[in-house]
Motif scaffolding. Structure first.
Motif, short mmCIF file in Angstrom:
data_model
loop_
_atom_site.label_atom_id
_atom_site.label_comp_id
_atom_site.label_asym_id
_atom_site.label_seq_id
_atom_site.Cartn_x
_atom_site.Cartn_y
_atom_site.Cartn_z
N UNK A 1 9.25 -5.99 2.34
CA UNK A 1 8.42 -4.80 2.53
C UNK A 1 8.39 -3.96 1.25
N UNK A 2 9.53 -3.82 0.60
CA UNK A 2 9.57 -3.02 -0.63
C UNK A 2 8.93 -3.75 -1.80
N UNK A 3 9.09 -5.06 -1.87
CA UNK A 3 8.41 -5.81 -2.93
C UNK A 3 6.89 -5.65 -2.85
N UNK A 4 6.41 -5.57 -1.61
CA UNK A 4 4.96 -5.49 -1.40
C UNK A 4 4.36 -4.15 -1.81
N UNK A 5 5.18 -3.11 -1.98
CA UNK A 5 4.65 -1.81 -2.38
C UNK A 5 5.77 -0.79 -2.35
N UNK A 6 5.82 0.08 -3.35
CA UNK A 6 7.01 0.93 -3.48
C UNK A 6 7.11 2.00 -2.40
N UNK A 7 6.02 2.32 -1.71
CA UNK A 7 6.09 3.35 -0.66
C UNK A 7 6.10 2.75 0.75
N UNK A 8 6.08 1.44 0.85
CA UNK A 8 5.96 0.79 2.16
C UNK A 8 7.07 1.18 3.13
N UNK A 9 8.31 1.21 2.65
CA UNK A 9 9.42 1.53 3.55
C UNK A 9 9.35 2.98 4.02
N UNK A 10 8.97 3.87 3.13
CA UNK A 10 8.84 5.28 3.52
C UNK A 10 7.72 5.44 4.54
N UNK A 11 6.61 4.73 4.34
CA UNK A 11 5.50 4.78 5.29
C UNK A 11 5.96 4.25 6.65
N UNK A 12 6.59 3.08 6.64
CA UNK A 12 7.02 2.46 7.89
C UNK A 12 8.01 3.35 8.64
N UNK A 13 9.01 3.84 7.94
CA UNK A 13 10.03 4.65 8.60
C UNK A 13 9.42 5.93 9.18
N UNK A 14 8.55 6.58 8.42
CA UNK A 14 7.94 7.82 8.91
C UNK A 14 7.08 7.55 10.14
#
Ligand code: ZN
Length: 674
Positions: free
Chosen positions: A70-83
């Motif tokens: 998820x993080x390799x795919x985009x640097x904000x992906x984890x923050x988006x998912x968690x939020x």
């Protein structure tokens, strides 16, 4: 670069391979262009307790890496998912509210894409909820539920400033992987594999460190992020103590458990080498692991766990994190062992220039497997065939392992029964009947030939850079494997070997392949877009090239009937001749590293879409109401223990839905969002 995805889209079949349990409910969820299915793991209960433990430990190692991808795919992906997950779980308003529904849909898409981009089309998802709604929901959450960087004193306002742009500005990070000819592919791709560097700088960097005289080169850049530090281009390795340290520590823990119950010394040895690789980040160690892994063909339980395929990198260097656990399906493996047992015969008789053929095709092992868990880049969208390792010299010197995921294919087939796709798009009842009768078996053979023989065939001329075809490398390699498979599907040898019974079997695959390449795969492309994805480009360039080059003999015809377009194949034998001709040319391009010819072939035949035909195909497809993309939820593993905590048995259930599984994985396997 060796993955076969499910190409059939949907086929109504009277399958002899289908599973017995008719009451099994394959469909789990349906949203946007996605249908989520579940798969069964037949044979798990028959494994020994030791094997069950091994599978279980490896499934834990597989699930631990979810955040990496998820993080390799985009640097904000984890923050988006968690939020989004926090809003979704803590929302107290009307869950039928149009904004909430939109947020739920978006979250389901983010889970499926392992980020904010479509897993296949690479485009950013378009939110069906307002920024005002989102901001209000985020502000209503307690700060400790949000991905706030405490070290930098980040506030909710700071977070929203970033997330609003990431989610709601369509021009920002618009594409995960951009392949458009002539653009800076790094600056225009949203992937998180590079930061602060241009394509030119990265290419110059790798040119500077690559030793072209090394006959056994490492897979440069496979496990690194390339960044600029103090004005210098440097690689940051993924390893314990490096990037993604927390999930890698967890992966290693479970690999150690697995090593303790390995089926053989050989298996224990390569698991330990993989642990060493994760610990040191050394790509030389990864090669040692890959060799030991490829050479172990005896054990039943097997797995993939690492940085494997490079489709997610516009330059094809860094591997996306991926995992899968499986065990051998002994009955079905007989088929592939016959094929791989005759590998040299196929190599010797292929229609390519003898200079480009392997004198000794080594260790083309092939087996049919039962997938037990899908993770990382194989989840929820998953391939049906895999051939690894990817390193060219390892494949040449030590062979490769090729697998077909039969329980996944069966789930696709079962779920697709009665979709009506072939009835709508095939030229007539004869073609529909042909596919009904033979496509299941022909498709499986196509996968086997593509994986066991296609990728393993051929050789580079001495001194040719394996990366010479650059951005066109994946497309041409997949095309080469497909052409090899297509050519041999029509060979009497398959009947002689007892694999096909009817000499018409191959025609079902030929028809489907051309129909898909020219028409039905367009259902996966949005109006106005070109073809981007490597496998789709390869199917298009093969089909279009054959259409054009067979024109004077009318080998393939485009026929209009009542305003609808159909593909008609008039001469299957001549079509085979065209496949042979093109195979010889694509092999030449690869063997000589002829970038210009490769680029021309792909750009001329594999990229552009006829907008009128595209519109028609989309309209016809829409009337069928089929989801163009499918993916899977995993089974749930239940561990039974005695009073002292020893594992006494492991059972699988198939009752978890998509949302519950994703939330459980985020809760239990997400060290990067804690
Ligand atoms: Zn392939």
């Amino acid at each position: 670069m060796r993955k076969l995805v499910f190409a059939t889209l949907a086929v109504a079949l009277s399958s002899t391979f289908a599973m017995a349990q008719d009451d099994f409910d394959y469909t789990v969820d349906r949203f946007a262009d996605i249908e989520v299915l579940r798969y069964q793991v037949p044979g798990f209960d028959q494994l020994s307790l030791n094997q069950k433990k091994l599978v279980y430990f490896l499934t834990e190692a597989a699930l631990q890496g979810r955040d990496i991808l998820t993080d390799q795919n985009g640097k904000y992906n984890l923050a988006v998912r968690q939020t989004l997950e926090q809003v979704y779980q803590n929302y107290r308003g009307d869950r039928d509210d149009v904004n909430f529904k939109g947020l739920e849909l978006y979250l389901k898409q983010v889970w499926f894409g392992n980020g904010i981009h479509h897993h296949y089309a690479m485009d950013k998802f378009v939110p069906q909820f307002t920024q005002e709604f989102f901001d209000a929901q985020v502000r209503a959450l307690p700060a400790d539920k949000l991905p706030l960087c405490k070290a930098s004193g980040q506030t909710v306002d700071d977070l929203l400033k970033v997330l609003d742009k990431v989610i709601f500005d369509p021009t920002y990070m618009a594409k995960r992987v951009n392949q458009a000819d002539g653009e800076d592919l790094i600056l225009t791709s949203a992937t998180n594999l590079y930061e602060g560097v241009t394509q030119q700088e990265v290419e110059a960097y790798y040119d500077g460190i690559k030793d072209m005289s090394d006959p056994t080169p490492i897979s440069y850049g496979l496990n690194t992020k390339v960044v600029k530090e103090n004005g210098k281009v440097v690689e940051k390795p993924y390893k314990i103590g490096g990037l993604y340290s927390e999930p890698i520590v967890n992966i290693v823990y479970w690999l150690q458990q697995a090593a303790s119950v390995a089926e053989s010394d050989a298996q224990r040895d390569y698991i330990k080498k993989l642990i060493d690789f994760y610990t040191t980040g050394s790509l030389k160690t990864f090669d040692d692991y890959s060799i030991a892994w490829a050479e172990d063909t005896k054990d039943d339980v097997d797995f993939i766990n690492g940085f494997i395929e490079s489709y997610g990198d516009p330059l094809g260097m860094t591997g996306s994190w991926e995992a899968m656990v499986n065990f051998r399906n002994n009955d079905a493996s007989t088929r592939t062992s016959i094929i791989s047992g005759n590998a040299q015969w196929f190599e010797d008789h292929s229609p390519v220039d003898p200079r480009f053929k392997k004198k000794n095709v080594k260790g083309v092992s092939a087996k049919v497997i039962t997938a037990a868990i899908l993770a990382g880049d194989s989840y929820p969208s998953t391939p049906i065939g895999i051939n690894l390792p990817n390193s060219n010299w390892i494949r040449a010197a030590h062979g490769s392992k090729s697998v077909t995921l039969e329980n996944i294919t069966d789930a696709y087939d079962e779920a697709a029964k009665g979709s009506g796709l072939n009835e709508e798009f095939a030229y007539g009842p004869e073609e529909v009947e042909l596919m009904k009768k033979y496509l299941t078996v022909a498709d499986k053979l196509h996968t086997d030939l593509h994986e066991c023989l296609g990728h393993a065939s051929g050789q580079l001329l001495p001194g040719v850079d394996p990366d010479a075809l650059k951005a066109y490398g994946s497309t041409l390699e997949e095309g080469r494997a497909d052409l090899f498979a297509l050519y041999y599907l029509a060979d009497p040898k398959l009947i002689e070997l007892g694999i096909f019974k009817s000499p018409d079997t191959y025609k079902a695959e030929y028809y489907k392949y051309i129909m898909n390449g020219l028409m039905t795969q367009l259902t996966r492309i949005e109006p106005g877009k070109d073809i981007e994805e490597s496998h789709m480009r390869n199917r298009k360039f093969i089909s279009e090239w054959c259409l054009q080059h067979g024109k004077k003999d009318k080998v393939i015809e485009i026929v209009k009937r009542k305003g609808k377009t159909y593909v008609k194949i008039n001469n299957y034998e001549k079509l085979r001749g065209l496949f042979a001709e093109l195979l010889a040319e694509v092999q030449r391009i690869k063997s000589e590293g002829d970038f210009e010819a490769g680029r021309k072939l792909v750009e001329t035949y594999g990229v552009k879409v006829d907008p009128k035909l595209h519109k028609e195909v989309l309209a016809r497809y829409e009337s069928l109401n089929i989801a163009p993309y499918k993916g899977f939820v995993n089974p749930v593993y239940h561990v039974k223990r005695d009073k002292s905590g020893n594992i006494t048995d492991i059972k699988l259930t198939y009752d978890e839905n998509y949302v519950d599984q994703m939330l459980r994985y985020s809760r239990d396997y997400s060290p990067l969002t804690k």
